[in-house]
Design a protein around this motif. Structure first.
Motif, PDB file in Angstrom:
ATOM      1  N   LYS A  90      -4.580  -0.381   4.157  1.00  0.00           N
ATOM      2  CA  LYS A  90      -5.286  -0.543   5.764  1.00  0.00           C
ATOM      3  C   LYS A  90      -3.744  -1.223   6.872  1.00  0.00           C
ATOM      4  O   LYS A  90      -4.002  -0.553   7.125  1.00  0.00           O
ATOM      5  N   ALA A  91      -2.973  -1.228   5.716  1.00  0.00           N
ATOM      6  CA  ALA A  91      -1.785  -1.398   6.879  1.00  0.00           C
ATOM      7  C   ALA A  91      -1.282  -0.020   7.098  1.00  0.00           C
ATOM      8  O   ALA A  91      -0.172  -0.032   7.864  1.00  0.00           O
ATOM      9  N   SER A 139       4.358 -19.362   1.155  1.00  0.00           N
ATOM     10  CA  SER A 139       3.701 -18.525   0.972  1.00  0.00           C
ATOM     11  C   SER A 139       2.657 -18.340   1.861  1.00  0.00           C
ATOM     12  O   SER A 139       2.380 -18.773   2.916  1.00  0.00           O
ATOM     13  N   ALA A 140       3.249 -16.970   3.138  1.00  0.00           N
ATOM     14  CA  ALA A 140       2.491 -16.507   4.014  1.00  0.00           C
ATOM     15  C   ALA A 140       1.379 -15.691   4.511  1.00  0.00           C
ATOM     16  O   ALA A 140       0.577 -16.230   4.368  1.00  0.00           O
ATOM     17  N   TYR A 141       1.932 -14.238   3.849  1.00  0.00           N
ATOM     18  CA  TYR A 141       0.991 -12.963   3.711  1.00  0.00           C
ATOM     19  C   TYR A 141       0.059 -12.958   2.851  1.00  0.00           C
ATOM     20  O   TYR A 141      -1.289 -12.576   2.984  1.00  0.00           O
ATOM     21  N   ARG A 211     -14.930  -0.184   7.813  1.00  0.00           N
ATOM     22  CA  ARG A 211     -14.341  -0.398   8.250  1.00  0.00           C
ATOM     23  C   ARG A 211     -15.032  -1.171   9.598  1.00  0.00           C
ATOM     24  O   ARG A 211     -14.766  -2.588   9.691  1.00  0.00           O
ATOM     25  N   ALA A 212     -16.588  -1.058   9.065  1.00  0.00           N
ATOM     26  CA  ALA A 212     -17.134  -2.772   9.734  1.00  0.00           C
ATOM     27  C   ALA A 212     -17.325  -3.829   8.475  1.00  0.00           C
ATOM     28  O   ALA A 212     -17.226  -4.565   9.725  1.00  0.00           O
ATOM     29  N   VAL A 213     -16.697  -3.387   7.577  1.00  0.00           N
ATOM     30  CA  VAL A 213     -16.607  -4.759   6.943  1.00  0.00           C
ATOM     31  C   VAL A 213     -15.955  -5.704   7.587  1.00  0.00           C
ATOM     32  O   VAL A 213     -15.393  -6.740   7.468  1.00  0.00           O
ATOM     33  N   TRP A 214     -14.300  -4.806   7.385  1.00  0.00           N
ATOM     34  CA  TRP A 214     -13.049  -5.171   8.215  1.00  0.00           C
ATOM     35  C   TRP A 214     -13.460  -5.884   9.618  1.00  0.00           C
ATOM     36  O   TRP A 214     -12.663  -6.777   9.660  1.00  0.00           O
ATOM     37  N   SER A 215     -13.910  -4.632  10.076  1.00  0.00           N
ATOM     38  CA  SER A 215     -14.170  -5.647  11.627  1.00  0.00           C
ATOM     39  C   SER A 215     -14.545  -6.908  11.362  1.00  0.00           C
ATOM     40  O   SER A 215     -14.254  -7.960  12.976  1.00  0.00           O
ATOM     41  N   ALA A 216     -15.358  -7.163  10.983  1.00  0.00           N
ATOM     42  CA  ALA A 216     -16.078  -8.879  10.272  1.00  0.00           C
ATOM     43  C   ALA A 216     -15.114 -10.404  10.577  1.00  0.00           C
ATOM     44  O   ALA A 216     -15.673 -11.120  11.006  1.00  0.00           O
ATOM     45  N   ARG A 217     -13.601  -9.448  10.311  1.00  0.00           N
ATOM     46  CA  ARG A 217     -13.238 -10.756   9.669  1.00  0.00           C
ATOM     47  C   ARG A 217     -11.094  -9.998  10.330  1.00  0.00           C
ATOM     48  O   ARG A 217      -9.985 -10.822  10.662  1.00  0.00           O
ATOM     49  N   ALA A 219      -9.683 -10.316  13.651  1.00  0.00           N
ATOM     50  CA  ALA A 219     -10.124 -11.353  14.870  1.00  0.00           C
ATOM     51  C   ALA A 219      -8.928 -12.318  14.132  1.00  0.00           C
ATOM     52  O   ALA A 219      -7.579 -12.304  14.333  1.00  0.00           O
ATOM     53  N   ALA A 220      -9.388 -12.816  13.124  1.00  0.00           N
ATOM     54  CA  ALA A 220      -8.817 -13.932  12.731  1.00  0.00           C
ATOM     55  C   ALA A 220      -7.237 -14.305  11.934  1.00  0.00           C
ATOM     56  O   ALA A 220      -6.758 -14.229  11.572  1.00  0.00           O
ATOM     57  N   ARG A 221      -7.173 -12.726  10.684  1.00  0.00           N
ATOM     58  CA  ARG A 221      -6.752 -11.542   9.943  1.00  0.00           C
ATOM     59  C   ARG A 221      -5.199 -12.175  10.992  1.00  0.00           C
ATOM     60  O   ARG A 221      -4.620 -12.130  10.574  1.00  0.00           O
ATOM     61  N   ALA A 222      -5.640 -11.231  12.034  1.00  0.00           N
ATOM     62  CA  ALA A 222      -4.847 -10.446  12.509  1.00  0.00           C
ATOM     63  C   ALA A 222      -3.518 -12.482  13.729  1.00  0.00           C
ATOM     64  O   ALA A 222      -2.713 -12.040  13.987  1.00  0.00           O
ATOM     65  N   GLN A 223      -4.185 -12.717  13.410  1.00  0.00           N
ATOM     66  CA  GLN A 223      -3.836 -14.564  14.896  1.00  0.00           C
ATOM     67  C   GLN A 223      -3.036 -14.799  13.312  1.00  0.00           C
ATOM     68  O   GLN A 223      -2.058 -15.085  13.694  1.00  0.00           O
TER      69      GLN A 223
END
Length: 257
Positions: A90-91, A139-141, A211-217, A219-223
């Motif tokens: 994904k990166a 342990s962050a990422y 892509r749809a499944v990943w879009s569900a989470r 925003a929270a992941r990016a933040q």
């Protein structure tokens, strides 16, 4: 080469294998670069419609960054150079489905790969743990990636217990990290079978679903990920102190859970 890539043209499934079994498939800078290049190449290869990623040798899927790698860091607490940040699909903007097949240990930086796979299949001998806190690291990422897959308490426990505890494949299945547990040595075959089924479907619908499944989470992941570099820069012990703790790891016992 420390990465093997094989493509079955009949099924459209590529098998990516970390090939450093003598180092428990730990990732050095060359391997990190090869992973990045592989994911980006798959974006342009229409013959590849699904991917399985695994580790060679059976003893470990991946044990994260190779401790022999020197990664100089800037002095600013607001930035950090992380050689593993771009090792996942994904990166690298790959939205073809990726399945991780885990045999043996998966720990630390392995979660960069597991966290960016659509799902994980593990043999019953697989174990999962996060050694960061044991060696004075944040342990962050890794914890953020696992928080997208497992209940909060399970992620917190695994991240905080360090090398003292290893999560079994069965427990990983119960908590949602793993979607299927196989007999010993069977994870890759099971992952290839699942990937072949997915690859047989129209690719537009499959990639759109990924892509749809990943879009569900997303925003929270990016933040959360945006905070990771600062937490690591502020919380990690000096490299010399980390190395001292790492050299003394032989006396650290652990238990399975």
């Amino acid at each position: 080469m420390t990465l093997r890539t094989e493509t079955d043209k009949e099924t459209g499934v590529a098998l990516v294998t970390l090939d450093r079994p003598d180092r428990h498939n730990a990732i050095d800078l060359a391997t990190a670069a090869e992973l990045t290049a592989a994911w980006r190449a798959f974006r342009f290869d229409d013959g590849v419609r699904a991917v399985v990623v695994t580790g060679a040798g059976g003893r470990a899927f991946c044990t994260g960054i190779d401790r022999g790698v020197a990664v100089p860091q800037p002095s600013s607490p607001y930035t950090i150079d992380d050689p593993l940040i771009a090792i996942g699909p994904k990166a690298n903007d790959l939205w073809k489905p990726v399945i991780a097949a885990v045999e043996g240990m998966a720990c630390g930086g392995a979660f960069y790969l597991l966290g960016e796979a659509e799902f994980v299949i593990a043999s019953e001998e697989a174990t999962f743990f996060d050694p960061h806190t044991t060696y004075g690291m944040v342990s962050a990422y890794e914890a953020i990636s696992m928080a997208q897959r497992m209940p909060f308490g399970e992620v917190a426990r695994m991240s905080l217990m360090g090398t003292a505890e290893r999560v079994t494949a069965r427990r990983a299945y119960e908590t949602g990290l793993v979607s299927e547990v196989t007999a010993p040595g069977g994870a890759v075959a099971a992952a290839l079978r699942a990937a072949a089924v997915i690859a047989s479907y129209p690719t537009e619908g499959v990639q759109g679903t990924v892509r749809a499944v990943w879009s569900a989470r997303e925003a929270a992941r990016a933040q959360a990920m945006a905070h990771a570099p600062h937490l690591i820069a502020l919380g990690n012990l000096a490299p010399e102190r980390q190395a001292e703790l790492f050299r003394g790891r032989g006396g650290n016992g652990f238990r399975l859970r």
